[in-house]
Design a protein around this motif. Structure first.
Motif: not given
Lengths: 412, 412
Positions: A222-243
């Protein structure tokens, strides 16, 4: 720490104007100001930079009936080209775009999934990039940048593939390898970040500022955007919903953990579920993933009971795990995308909308919509080209890029 | 949609200056500019508004040796007072703060968890608010605002308790009830949002911009901040990690779903796990939750094998579910807080740090630290007072509040 510099604010304003062009295609300075909330003075300063870098052109003069005619502006499609590259385990697909992000051609090159050296992958990317440029009759020298999506965990700032499980890559300096090999400016990222950016500026993001993208294929993510901004997390790994966990100590996942969502709703998971339903089902003799999902689709069309049960169980797993995502992120909209969704979405999505009801908070579901992606193919390439254009424009007008604005490339 | 207005930018800048005062306590305009990244001119404009509203005062003049002395500024503690209210099923705890958010006194009033009418809860809040004001010898007329945290799902903008499961509240207009009853400005929110704000400006957020807070007590929940901003989600429900899946179709949760994290690591979950380990354990005769967790702590101190096993299993559940949170959000730091952590954290946290290793991506864990909260008690009240102060200051200097800046209250 908590400070945001004047340079950050200037860069944010520049991106806001760029994104306004993505949405509006053509606009006057006044329209850009209205769309972005920036003052006409700020918009004018930024447009001046874009005009002098040749990124924006005057399309026409428009008369409002009052005062002098206004300049109608647009991104200059002839300023240069962007190549978006979607690298997967079994293929490299490249699409070339003009600077207004209109696609001009696509080429796909197969990769042997049993070969995994960085040089083998770089060779495939080179073939596909030069192939698509030849197809569209574009000179390499007019390419502004090449945006390359790589599976696994990627650090865009460092240009490093941190970990690509199927290739057993660890900390491969892929951006340097590609820059040397292609002789072009290269920007790298992860496909989920690319898809999210594509949806944000060209798809569901036009209607929704709080957005989650869920991609279903061999892997799921998955990937997500909050307030129209891509969320990356601190090491670009945010969104690893598959795991994230679906079943505590459940099926072994490719990542080594037990019970991940991917082990149930990735294609390998679909195969495992079908084997539980009907171990001797003929579709289980198909070892390749896309033909297997094609067989599931055919089975649904013809009313194969095992396939109906497979989709029902998969929808149950998917609804439960989407419920988790909704409870964590509370998005306004979820976009389902990827090649499993392209084939099975018509059956899956209505079931998921129903089965998610007991799986998430009522007040989060009350504001939620779920749909299949409305974008056509090459979403990864579109997103990577967008990120590469943003990266290029972030440097336009800044001192460090003064020497490069005329050359069509920019130092990474 | 994608636009951000000039008013938004002004409000963001005002909050940045406010938060700089939280961190720096006293600062010159130049120091505020350095800390926030805003220009000295912008800072001076905002400080002028704050000075004329009486929110900021000149503490002293400081000489830099060059040019004229600079004014050292601070929030004016005598400008007014804030009351933070933590409402739980079994108590109301209030803390009164001065405008620089120094606590001046705390009062707790028990609630009977079997009574659940809004009027009963409002009565308890009134007793606790007036009690703490009497304790600190503060007049009700000098209270700038009362920030009330309520369990369950809360819509701060509407002032509504959307759903409070233990009270069976649905869409209770609690802010209106409290405003009428107290005759003070009231701001409502959810405790996890309050705790996250408290950590963000007074705790771990001083070191980490990407932060997740995990609260363990009767219920469990999380809050998170990305890039130094609290994440609310589209209907203020982001962070409901306590109601994500740990075990597909597992234990029934209080929320009605099966297998939620809360059903394993909330105190009811600890009781259920101990009953699986040793059904006749004497601690299971304790029906109240805090005494039960005290008994677990005593058992750990004395080496009770069942309690050691309970903490080990709980750490396994907690590590698995924190792994999900880390994979989804990719934070830089996780803060564990709440009264279970206060009692069992010394045993739980080292185990969780170890057991999370196989449960999350290595490249996300590589950048992650986990700690217990360093904030003392009344974190909910501190966070609610901070949110209430932000709400008050957002209106300072704006036309709609022109008539109220001298009165100590502001229209909600």
């Amino acid at each position: 720490m908590s400070r945001r510099t004047a340079r950050d604010l200037r860069s944010e304003s520049r991106m806001a104007v760029l994104r306004a062009f993505f949405t509006l295609r053509t606009a006057t300075r006044q329209e850009l100001s209205q769309h972005t909330g920036l003052s006409v003075a700020t918009v004018s300063t930024l447009v001046k930079e874009f005009l002098s870098a040749g990124v924006v052109q005057i399309e026409a003069m428009v008369s409002t009936g009052v005062g002098r005619p206004l300049e109608l502006l647009r991104l200059d499609p002839g300023r240069g080209y962007l190549v978006g590259v979607d690298v997967a385990e079994t293929y490299v697909e490249t699409t070339v775009f003009d600077l207004s992000l209109e696609p001009l051609g696509t080429v796909s090159v197969p990769l042997d999934e049993h070969l995994n050296s960085p040089q083998y992958v770089v060779d495939g990317i080179r073939l596909a990039v030069h192939g698509v440029l030849a197809l569209a009759s574009i000179e390499a020298s007019s390419v502004v940048g090449v945006g390359v999506s790589l599976p696994g965990q990627v650090q865009p700032d460092l240009g490093v593939s941190v970990f690509a499980p199927n290739w057993d890559w660890h900390d491969v300096r892929i951006k340097d390898l590609l820059t040397d090999d292609l002789g072009m400016h290269v920007h790298v990222d992860n496909p989920l970040k690319a898809i999210t950016v594509a949806e944000l500026w060209f798809g569901a993001g036009r209607e929704h500022r709080d957005l989650a993208i869920v991609n279903l294929g061999t892997g799921v993510g998955s990937g997500f955007a909050l307030n129209g901004e891509l969320v990356r997390g601190v090491s670009n790994n945010a969104g690893e919903w598959g795991h994230t966990l679906l079943v505590f100590e459940g099926r072994l996942c490719r990542c080594g953990r037990r019970g991940c969502v991917e082990a149930y709703v990735g294609v390998g998971g679909l195969m495992a579920t079908l084997a539980e339903i009907q171990p001797a089902h003929p579709a289980l003799r198909i070892t390749q993933q896309k033909p297997f999902v094609d067989a599931v689709q055919s089975g649904l069309v013809s009313g194969d009971g095992a396939m109906v049960e497979l989709v029902d169980r998969t929808a149950r797993y998917l609804a439960a795990s989407l419920g988790d995502l909704v409870n964590m992120i509370n998005p306004e909209h979820v976009v389902l995308t990827g090649w499993t969704v392209a084939r099975l979405g018509d059956w899956l999505i209505p079931l998921v909308r129903e089965k998610i009801q007991p799986a998430a908070l009522a007040s989060s579901l009350a504001v939620l919509t779920i749909s299949a992606s409305a974008l056509s193919s090459s979403t990864v390439a579109l997103g990577m080209s967008t990120l590469t254009l943003e990266h290029f424009l972030a440097a336009v007008g800044l001192p460090s890029s003064a020497g490069t604005t005329g050359s069509g490339t920019v130092a990474g």
